[in-house]
Structures are given as structure tokens and as C-alpha cells.
Design an enzyme around this catalytic site. Sequence first.
Site, PDB file in Angstrom:
ATOM      1  N   TRP A  43      -4.114   2.784  36.041  1.00 20.31           N
ATOM      2  CA  TRP A  43      -3.483   1.481  36.252  1.00 20.31           C
ATOM      3  C   TRP A  43      -4.324   0.558  37.122  1.00 20.31           C
ATOM      4  O   TRP A  43      -4.189  -0.651  37.057  1.00 20.31           O
ATOM      5  CB  TRP A  43      -2.104   1.652  36.900  1.00 20.31           C
ATOM      6  CG  TRP A  43      -2.140   2.034  38.361  1.00 20.31           C
ATOM      7  CD1 TRP A  43      -2.820   3.068  38.928  1.00 20.31           C
ATOM      8  CD2 TRP A  43      -1.482   1.364  39.442  1.00 20.31           C
ATOM      9  NE1 TRP A  43      -2.609   3.108  40.274  1.00 20.31           N
ATOM     10  CE2 TRP A  43      -1.790   2.079  40.632  1.00 20.31           C
ATOM     11  CE3 TRP A  43      -0.646   0.264  39.530  1.00 20.31           C
ATOM     12  CZ2 TRP A  43      -1.303   1.712  41.877  1.00 20.31           C
ATOM     13  CZ3 TRP A  43      -0.163  -0.105  40.780  1.00 20.31           C
ATOM     14  CH2 TRP A  43      -0.498   0.615  41.946  1.00 20.31           C
TER      15      TRP A  43
ATOM     16  N   GLU B   3       2.250   8.495  45.151  1.00 16.36           N
ATOM     17  CA  GLU B   3       2.313   9.818  44.520  1.00 16.36           C
ATOM     18  C   GLU B   3       2.814  10.900  45.469  1.00 16.36           C
ATOM     19  O   GLU B   3       2.853  12.069  45.088  1.00 16.36           O
ATOM     20  CB  GLU B   3       0.944  10.186  43.940  1.00 16.36           C
ATOM     21  CG  GLU B   3       0.545   9.221  42.833  1.00 16.36           C
ATOM     22  CD  GLU B   3      -0.823   9.510  42.231  1.00 16.36           C
ATOM     23  OE1 GLU B   3      -1.587  10.271  42.853  1.00 16.36           O
ATOM     24  OE2 GLU B   3      -1.114   8.973  41.150  1.00 16.36           O
TER      25      GLU B   3
ATOM     26  N   LYS C 195       1.673   7.948  50.144  1.00 17.71           N
ATOM     27  CA  LYS C 195       0.230   8.068  49.955  1.00 17.71           C
ATOM     28  C   LYS C 195      -0.409   6.685  50.021  1.00 17.71           C
ATOM     29  O   LYS C 195      -1.538   6.541  50.479  1.00 17.71           O
ATOM     30  CB  LYS C 195      -0.020   8.706  48.585  1.00 17.71           C
ATOM     31  CG  LYS C 195      -1.455   9.081  48.283  1.00 17.71           C
ATOM     32  CD  LYS C 195      -1.548   9.710  46.891  1.00 17.71           C
ATOM     33  CE  LYS C 195      -2.973  10.017  46.497  1.00 17.71           C
ATOM     34  NZ  LYS C 195      -3.087  10.354  45.068  1.00 17.71           N
ATOM     35  N   GLN C 196       0.326   5.686  49.535  1.00 12.27           N
ATOM     36  CA  GLN C 196      -0.261   4.359  49.412  1.00 12.27           C
ATOM     37  C   GLN C 196       0.852   3.328  49.289  1.00 12.27           C
ATOM     38  O   GLN C 196       2.018   3.672  49.170  1.00 12.27           O
ATOM     39  CB  GLN C 196      -1.139   4.309  48.172  1.00 12.27           C
ATOM     40  CG  GLN C 196      -0.345   4.479  46.879  1.00 12.27           C
ATOM     41  CD  GLN C 196      -1.240   4.869  45.728  1.00 12.27           C
ATOM     42  OE1 GLN C 196      -1.503   6.046  45.524  1.00 12.27           O
ATOM     43  NE2 GLN C 196      -1.725   3.888  45.001  1.00 12.27           N
TER      44      GLN C 196
END
Lengths: 764, 764
Positions: free
Chosen positions: A355, A487, A595-596
Site C-alpha cells: 500500500w 500491524e 507499530k505505526q
Amino acid sequence: MDTTDEFQIHLQRLPFKKATAIETVYALGNGHFGVRASNPLQGDNPDYPGQPGLFINGFYDLTALHYGEDYPGYPQNSQTMCQLPDPRFIVLEIDGLRSDDETFSVKQVDKNLNLKTGLLSEIYEITSPTDKTVRLTMQTFASQDDARIYGVAYSLSALNFSGNVKVIKQHRYTQQQIPQHDIDVRNVQRQSQLTCTYQEADHPTMQMITRKSQLAITLQVQPLKNDDQPVPKLTTQDQLPTYVTDFDLVPGIAQEVDFVYSIGFPHPVVIANADPDTVDQTLANETFSTLLNKSAHQWAIFWDNSDVELKGDAKLAKSIRFNLFHLNQAAGRDGMTSIPAKGLTGSGYEGHYFWNAEMFMLPFFIFTQPETAKQVLSYRYSKLLQAQQRAREMTVKKGVLFPWRTINGTEASAYYPTGTAQVHINADIAYAVDLYVRVTDDQDFLATQGLPLIIETARFWLSYGHYATDDAHHGRFVINDVTGPDEYTAMVNNNYYTNRMAQHNLYLAAHYARRLGQTDNNVIGKLGLTTTEIDAFQHAADQMYLPFDPNRQIKKQDDTSTEKPVWPIAETPRTQFPLLLHYHPMTIYHYQVNKQADTVMSDFLFPEDQDQAQLKRDYDYYEAITVHDSSLSRAIFGILAHRLDEADKSYQYFMDTALTDLTDAQGNVGDGIHAANMGGSWLSLIYGFAGLEIKDTTLHLHPKLPTEWLEMRFKLWFQHRHIGITINHQAVILENLKGKPITIQIGDKQVTLGSERVTVPFPI
Amino acid sequence: MDTTDEFQIHLQRLPFKKATAIETVYALGNGHFGVRASNPLQGDNPDYPGQPGLFINGFYDLTALHYGEDYPGYPQNSQTMCQLPDPRFIVLEIDGLRSDDETFSVKQVDKNLNLKTGLLSEIYEITSPTDKTVRLTMQTFASQDDARIYGVAYSLSALNFSGNVKVIKQHRYTQQQIPQHDIDVRNVQRQSQLTCTYQEADHPTMQMITRKSQLAITLQVQPLKNDDQPVPKLTTQDQLPTYVTDFDLVPGIAQEVDFVYSIGFPHPVVIANADPDTVDQTLANETFSTLLNKSAHQWAIFWDNSDVELKGDAKLAKSIRFNLFHLNQAAGRDGMTSIPAKGLTGSGYEGHYFWNAEMFMLPFFIFTQPETAKQVLSYRYSKLLQAQQRAREMTVKKGVLFPWRTINGTEASAYYPTGTAQVHINADIAYAVDLYVRVTDDQDFLATQGLPLIIETARFWLSYGHYATDDAHHGRFVINDVTGPDEYTAMVNNNYYTNRMAQHNLYLAAHYARRLGQTDNNVIGKLGLTTTEIDAFQHAADQMYLPFDPNRQIKKQDDTSTEKPVWPIAETPRTQFPLLLHYHPMTIYHYQVNKQADTVMSDFLFPEDQDQAQLKRDYDYYEAITVHDSSLSRAIFGILAHRLDEADKSYQYFMDTALTDLTDAQGNVGDGIHAANMGGSWLSLIYGFAGLEIKDTTLHLHPKLPTEWLEMRFKLWFQHRHIGITINHQAVILENLKGKPITIQIGDKQVTLGSERVTVPFPI
């Protein structure tokens, strides 16, 4: 040519010496192929600590996936980009001793990449076992003018002797274990195997066929004209066609031999045995410098469109250019390929597209290289059929589901909770299509490719989501069992980012279907659209459920995210990061830890959704639980910090983002560049510090430069205008370099740009 | 010996002919080993459609697990029960032609299993390529008296000739691909390899050592005394010790040779090279019939304790006995092994132990063979250390986490969402410990093994769960990221069954810790228990969150289960079941569809939790969304239907359960029996039709026989009493066969059972 330091990447200034890292940083490419900058004598040596190789975008083999427990719909193969023979490789022969048989000492004296021209210059000192030392100067470029062309010039001079030195050039393919450098895929060694056939023809030609995917590629090498220099002789060694060049060296006089590689485009074996477009006889009339100049000319055009000049921090300015240079090298532009997560610089992530091609890298191309952006989007259009099949495999009755990671358009993710479940990929593609169309006004693309992409992705949401019947969701449209960008949380209901993006996707479908339906019934008819379906898009979008935590007054990452205990980030030793390499997924999912950027990615993309107070609450909450184990994270947090006027934070996030690969901040640049992070550094500059926003079809800027800099200059394409923008601490200076007048918005001020330069002084 | 038909399983009456199915149905075992009833001449023939083999409980090799994406804490190996050489195997030699070289035709004339004695009798007609036909009568048994002993008698007579026939007996191990018949693990072929060494000694002895797990086992064969019959000669063929028996046959006179196998217990190679307990010289004095009689005597004791006599449906009655027979054959009783999901009758599920050992099979043993039950629970105690390590791997700070599937105590599940995430295994074990203690009053076991199991499992819940801080859960104790028994829903928050069982586990911990703490401080001290921790158990249990749907007024399977659309079960073609073999897990999880009883399993276990109206609502709701793709499902639904007075349904569910393997209803009995389903059929009889319930330390019965039957008789051990129970449509007749008087509850009536038989007439 410009040789100013601003565009030079000098080996001596790099803070690392690891062979693999250097190979990546100096890798050359052009979207079609990439060549790692390995030691040219070691390409065939299994003990060499580097990973020499040529990568061709879209040239992959199928590699079997195994599962402890296998289930229907699991991909049975991954797709692994092939690591091909290094075209830089040569063998030297001195005193009858060959560098591929004997140990020659190779000292790298210098390496310099000129970002402006794309020329990589290197100097090696090579000593034979008989203590004869030659200086090898190499110049290489990956042509931006003809995607097939890779030029390499070898110049030799003797340092401590006079005598014969042979330069032997031969294609060789040694079967190799493909190393795995995927942060998500540890300890899996995938093997690929190529069938190679050699043809002598006029020039040595090598056809490579992948074993399982049955793709073919043709490589050809030919010498380039070079007056008064030794002429290579075509001969046969080890049953392979070989160029041998005899140098009779005397100290102080350099001699040179130049080659050009013609690297064909991958094609299915069934289509043709030979690849005629690689045998370009006109090359025989070219010299290294004529080919280089053509390529450098294209680089000049690139920089004229895409450069971001930063004044006040030379190191940073260079790093930004390094990022833009690599972004350009990474992007496929044949409509059949996209932008791999590591570009074409390494084997990391197996050369897959994710993505981040659309969400982190494409904006740079949309605004500065729209033709490339279009080709990258066309790649998705070319894979609609595969995405449709995937949706059916997942028992989704209408629409398409794009794969989470792929080369050939089929799903290659072996762990669905953070693979296939990231269905937001669909909406990401639709988002990028819309952005491209709004920025370029490319109505032709919209009608032919854009609308099918937007409609088919929207249809997926209608099938995969549903109207809630439970109390908690008030009859709204909900989307269950998905994974958002973060994730470290998987398989949840109503991921905020996914739902907001799906809503956007559905709105786009309704909007464009209605708009194009008014003027062109064929477009609508071909897609089988009805008013009922268009209304269904609109209704689902209107009714989309967006989770919100009423106590914390924050957007909730998903239905249950805030119910979990927070991961004790401060108490976790640094050695335990990234978490996914140290903890069982169940353990990670058991906590609030990101995670982000996930929910705040929506805040970034849709600034109109929230006021500053809401943004501040979201930002503070999610920043506290984010560990930035993904290189995609910091750019987004930095941009939002900027919007919140948290200048120090914003600057620090940006610097971490901008310098990631030139400092090898993550320690794994040897596996390839972090292409999306490079895209993120451009986003930080343009969406962050320049404050770019597109509202409907109007360009807005809310610029504010960090105090550390003096000035930032860049150009954007917007609706057939080319707009030059200079931002310093006093003013914003705007130029309309091409096209009719246009009104843009600078802060609160509307500015109409004609042919005159306009200066808008701060405060704005 | 009883030879009435009620205990005979005749080949002619089986509704199937598949070799693998017959091998399973007639498999013999004793909890230590199991032998499939294969054609005795074909054991070495790769074209034979059966799967001959010997299985030894706890004798496994490690087989590598591969993952497309590997993550920390994933098991790197599975444990695969070894399929060992068939001890039934012989070679016949007629006219110098050997049945392992040439094609002998083998016709199975008869096969009959006497459940009462455990004797399997078989008749084969075997014709040589020279058209000489012998009749081979085989008798085999797996000793219930000495777990190491397997007896096999071969009796031969000539049908159409007179002359010499040799019976050759040899251990042989042929490396084989281990077939996979795990419904959850398709298309994975795992290979194991054994190192075999042969010793002649007094008798041929074969030691097998697994390659990776480094376990050793010793097999020994010796002839049994048999007056006036041919005597086998020990010789060497193909470098292997071999018994050759010469038969000089004349038509009409049978001659016989008998062997006994001594099958040692698995032990780590490092402990000893030889396994002395297998060399039992006293066997030389035994005959086949003396050994058989000792075993049959034990079977008689078994039936005296465990038989359930059903009158009114002979076929069903036999099927029940068949189930009980196989349950007894399946259960390890050395404290080092448990009950594999397929018993020791096949390679299905790799010989792994699951939760169903405790929850579906153990009640039968607790009430009728308590010593075996204790051994099965001791197995869990022996694996506490592994379970503790697993908890630490999963970053759970206190307590233990038992593996979802295992032999050696470490996790062997390769798909955590329906493996490790089924943390209810912990509470299942605690539940079984408590049931065992309450039924047997085995306070010694409680103090030494039971309490550590209950406390350590309870500690896990305190660490893995937490007190909610969100509005939806009102500060209650919640347990997130788990999977309940229904594997068509995975990784959810607050699975009802899990939370209810965890609550029970925590209550048990508080209860027993307090009770034992009053009398024995050492017990508590050894476990490091404090009042604070005991209070924490109690408090978490008191505050346990149990999801409830206020609109539907049903117990909710998990926090979000009722929010999902219902799988269109009626519209799904029959060929698409079981769903897990036809749909991606994400697709299945996206809907409300249950593989098996989940929330209603809690209704079954805790009848005191709900009134009939609540049970009815739960039952109706979950029955409608359950597809019974697990063989564990129907027994539970049947029992609950009985409680709801839905006699037809209850009867039908029971009949499906009771006849599963004798009719090969699931089509896969060839992979092994469905041992847990057999346990389920006992549960259906005793917990269902007899209405057994233990409240505190009192035994309750609420009996009601299906109208299809005349009478049901069985015995239960309860608190040192042996209680005989007869239920017909007129009355319940009770006998206290051993022990002091006891008060039990029959329906609403309290009955004190002394030495006199008591008849309680209906209605009760």
C-alpha cells in the site's frame, strides 16, 4: 554538468562501511531495473560479504509457501524478485592469474554518486598475487532516457608496473539461495532457479527463464565505441561468450573499455522465445558519454520538476535529494509494474509492492512526475482481474480485493492477519486515483482506468461490510475482521482508518459515477452501474461507523482498542524492538501498542475531519502508544506535530525520516532502501512544512518553515499549471511557470497567479 | 467366556468395506500401545490400501513445522506419533515362493472382535501363485494385564493340497511418509525417520530410536509354548533375526504357532541403551491362552465397572460397548501419557492430546475407572514445567499455559488462532482435577498434584486477564484475545465459555487453597501462595465478566459475536462442509457460524447457572448457527435437548454420536476412532439420559429414558461407594455395592442408600 557538492554522495562522508549498505546506497536504477553497487571483482565470490545483483522490476519467480496448518485461500506461492547476475562484474587477469581464481586484494579508494546526472564514479586499487597494482576507475549509469540501458566504463592504469592486464567480461549465472531480509518473514530461505541460455549472435546475449513463473528476460552486452582505446574481442570461455580486452599498461596512462547492457522487459515465455527489443544495433554508434548525456538530460528534467531545495542545512538538503533520486529510480513506469518497498536496490520484502506505493510514494510523483504516477496506477488497473478473483476466493460476491503484497497481482502474503486482512489497500488505491485525477485533471485516465478502479474497490466494501443490527453501532455501516495499518493490532472490527478510507472510497464511487454518468453513459454501462448501486455507495458512506471513545474524546482505533492494557513501552528494553521479532503476535495483540500511525493517518489524510483540539487529543493518545517499528510511522507523526505547532517534535520526526537511509538508522539499509520512508520525507516537506492541502480542486498551502532552515524551494504540477514555490521566514513566493492563471489559497489568502511572480509576506 | 452377540463386532455387519476403516474399528490396544488390524500379509506392501502399524503412546518424533511467515513463540516442531512396524505381519512361503515377493491372493473371510474378552479372531484364505490355498486363522489381543504384551496366534490349514508352508516372522522397519489425516492440517506431509538396531539375544529384539526427539523403544518377539505344534526356528534372513516355522500341512488339520510381543515403554536415549523391562523371560513359560485369560480377566473387571447395558436397541447397545471398549484402549495409564484424539488406532491428529481428553473422555474414567483418570491427570502434572515455560514465552508473568495440542507437553499447534489462543485448556484441566477429586475424594492426589495444577492454571488468568477500565465492561475482570471451543470464531474478547471456565478455575484455586491451607501449611508454602493472592483469585472470579446480549436475552459467545451476520447455512451446499476445508478463515470468522458447542458447553457444565427459559434461549440461538463440523458438538447439544425435554432431538443427536465410528458417519474412521465423540456418547447417557449432576459433594440423578429403550444399567464410583443404577420407564433402582451408606438425590427425592436395593418409582 553541475558538480556542486549539493548533489554529490561521497563515500567518505557516509557514517558506515558495511558492504551491503554501500551497495544499496549507491545502487543505480530507472524503475525498470536496479543494480547494486558491489565490488566489481567479487560478484562471483561466495565469500564476498556483499550481495551483488541486478533486479528487474516485475521479473520474479514463484517460490513455494509452506504452512504448519494450511487453509483454503492461502497463497501457495510467494513471488520473489530474482537476483540476477551483476552487470558490473569483471575478471582481471594479470600475469596469467585470474581474479576469479586467485585472491586479488581490492581496495575501494573512492565512490561518488552525482545525483544530478545519475553518474556513479568509483575508484578501486587492485593488487594481484604478484603484487602488481592497477587503479580501476569505474563509471556507471542506469539510463533515464532508454530504460533498457545500463552503461559501464572501466578505466585502468598501472601503479607499479608495466605490462599486460586483461579485462574479461562474461555473463554468468550462479544458482543462489535468495537471502531473506523481510522484517516480517524471518528464517525463511526461498530458492529460485533460472534457466539460462546463451547466444552469441552479434553480441553475447543471455536469456533467463524463471522456473515456475515462466518469465523470460534477455540481457545483452556490447562494447561501446571508444577511439584509441583497447578493443574487446569476442571469444568463448567456459563455453560462455566472453569479451576479453587486452590492456598494455604503463604507469600514468589510463586506458578504458566501455560496455552497454541492454536489459529487456520481462515477458511470459509463451509469448516469444526471443525478445527483439533488446537487440538494439543502433547502440553500436554510441559512445559511453553520448548515452550518459542523454540520461543526464533526463535527470536534469527530473530535477527541474522534482527538486526540493533546502537552504540552511546542507547535509539535510543532500539527504532529501538522495531520497528523491532513489524514489525516481524505484518507480516502474511501464504500466505493468509499481514501486517495490525497497525499490530495485535489494532483495528485502522480495521486491513486493504494498500500500505504501500509493499512500507514501505516489503523491511525490503525482505532483512532480504525473506521467510516472499514472503508470503506477495503471499497474493496479492491469491487475483488476486478479483482484476480482481474490475477492471471489474470499467469498466476497461483488467487487475486487487487491492483494496486500504482490508483484503479479495475486496475494503473496503468508500471514493473513497482517496481510489479506489489510483490506484498506482497496481504499488506498481509490484514494490515490482520486488524488491523481484532482491534481492532474486527467479525465481520460479517470474514464478508462480510474473509474473502474474506484467502482470495483467500492463494491468490495458493500459486500464485505454490513449495516449493524446490534445496539452498539446504531444501524451504521460496519466493517468487521480487518487489520489497519498498525500491524500490532490484527483482525478487529471497525478499524478507524479502514472505515474512514472505505467511506472515502464509497463517496468517490458515488461522486464519479454520477458525474461521469451525466456525460458518458457508456462508461457507466460498461461497469454495470445502476442508480440503485450508486445510491448504495452513497448510503453506506453516509452511514459509515467511525469508532469514537467518548471518555477520552478520541477517535478509537477500532471497536475495542482502548479496552486493552497499554504495552509498557518505557520498561521494554531497546533490544526487544522491533516487537514483532521478539514477542508472539498474540502477546502483542493483547496490548495497546502501535507499530505505526494508524488512526492518526486518517487525521493526516482528512484534515477537514477534526479541529485542532481533536487532532491534539488523537495525536497525544496515539503517540504515547506508538513504537515506530515501521519506517512509515515517523513521517506522519511529524506532519501532525507540525500542524499542532509542535515545532521541535515535528523537526525531530522529520530529521529521523529524512536521514534514515543515508545514516542507516534502522541498520538494515543493506537489504535495500526504505522507499516509502523516502516518500514520507517528501510528504513531510510538502504536506507538512509547506502545508499542502487539496480541497476539492483548489490547492492550499499553510507554510511554516522550521527555524533551523533558511528557505525551501520546490515546484508542483497542479491542473496543467507548473507552480514554483519558495518559502522562507519572510514570505511565500509563487510563480506560475506554465498554463493559465490559477487561484490558490495561501493560509487565509486567496492568490491568483498569472504570469507574474507573487510574494505573500508572513504572517499569512 | 461370554460369547453372546451383545459383545461381538462382526465384520459382516459393518456397513463399510474400506481397508483403513476396518483396520481402525478392529484395532487393539491398552493405553500403552495400539495395533491396527491390517491384513497380516500386506504390512510391507506399499500398494496395500491400508495403513498397517503399531502406535505407542508417547513415542513420537519431532517433525519440522514451516511457516510462510514465522514469528517468535511459534513452535518450530510438531510432535508426530511414530507409526511402527506391524506386529501382525508375517510372510508365507509356499512352493519356495514368498508372499512378500510374489502376489498371493488374500481373502478376508471373517473378522470378529469380542469386546468382552478383547480377543480379535480373523480368518483369511490365502492362495499362492501356484494355486495352493491355506486358511489362516489369527487370534490377537493387547493385554490389559501387562501393558507390554501383544499376543498373536497364527493357525494354518491347507484347503486344497498337502505340503510344506513356512511362516516367517521378522521385524522390519520401512521408512515411510507419515500420512496426514488431520482435518486441521491439510496437505502437510511430515517425515520421520527411525534408527533401528537389531539384537538377536535370546529372542529377536529391535530397538528403535527417533531421529530428532531421541526417544528409544524396544520391541521383542518370542514364541509361546504350544504343545505338539510346529516350533519356530530362530535364524537370520536379510541380515535380520527371523523366526521361521515349518508347517507340513494336510487338509482338515490346523496347525498353530503363537508369538508374544513385548513392547517396551519409550524412554530418552540418554537414559539407557537397553530397555530391560522388555525382556521378560518368564513369558517362556506362558501359552497364548494363559496370557489371553489374564487379559480377559482384566476386561471382565473393566466391564463390571464400566459397562452400560441398554435394553431395547441391540445395535445401539453394541455400539455403546464398542465405544467404551475403545475408550479404555485409548487411555494412557502410566502417568506419562494421556488420551490421543484418535486413541492409538490411527495417525490422525498426529497422536496429539487435546482438551477433549479432560472434557469429553475423562468423566467416563473418573466415574468408572478412577485409577486411569488419575494417571491421565498426572500426565498434566508431569508437564507443568513445559506449561510454565510456555507461559513465559507468551510473556505471561505468572502461572502456566498448557499447550493446545501436544504429546511431550510443548505446544505443537502451527496455527495459534485456533491453537495457543484456546487458553481455555488451562481451565479445562482444572475442571477435570476438581471433578476427579470430588468424585473420588482422592485428597492425596489433590494435595500433591491437583492443587499445583489448579493454582498454576489460575495464576495464568490473573496475568492474562485484567480489570476493565472501559465503560462496556463496568470494571469487571475481562480476558481478551482468546479462542473458545468454537474454532469458527477466533481471537475474540471475553469468550463466554473461556471466562466462565476461568471463573471456575479461579474459584477452585481460592477454595482449595483456603481449605488445604487450614490443615497443611506446607502445601500452600510450596506453591508460594499468600492470602493476597488467594483473595485475588476470589476477587477476579467474583468480578468475572460474562457477556450477555440484552436484546436476545442470551449468553453472548463473546463481546462482538452477535454483531456479525449469520452464515447462510441452509444455502451452503453440503459439499462445502466442513467449512474449514472450503473457506478462508477470514471468511468464516466474518460470520456467526459455530463449528461446535461453545457457549452452550458452559450451560452443559454449569446447569446451576441458568433456568430452563435461559437454557432454551441459549440452545435455540446457538443450535441455529452451529454446523457440527466437529465430532464434539452433537453430544453436548443432545444432552441439552434432553434437559429441555426435546426428546426427539435429544435422541437423534445421541444416535448420531453413539454410532459415529461403527457406521463411519464422518467417512474418516480410517484415520482413527473419534475417541472424544465416544466419550461424548457416555456423557450423553450418564449426564444426559440419567441426568447426572454433582452438586458440591452430592450425586444427583434426573433420569429420563428415551421411549425407544426399555432399560439402562450402569455403575458409578462415587466417594468410595460403587453405585449400581438401573433406569427403566417405571423406576430407578439403586444399589450401593460397596462402602458406607450414602445419600443421593433422585430428581426431587433424597435417597439414602445402605446395603439394601432401593427402588424409586417414576414420577420422580
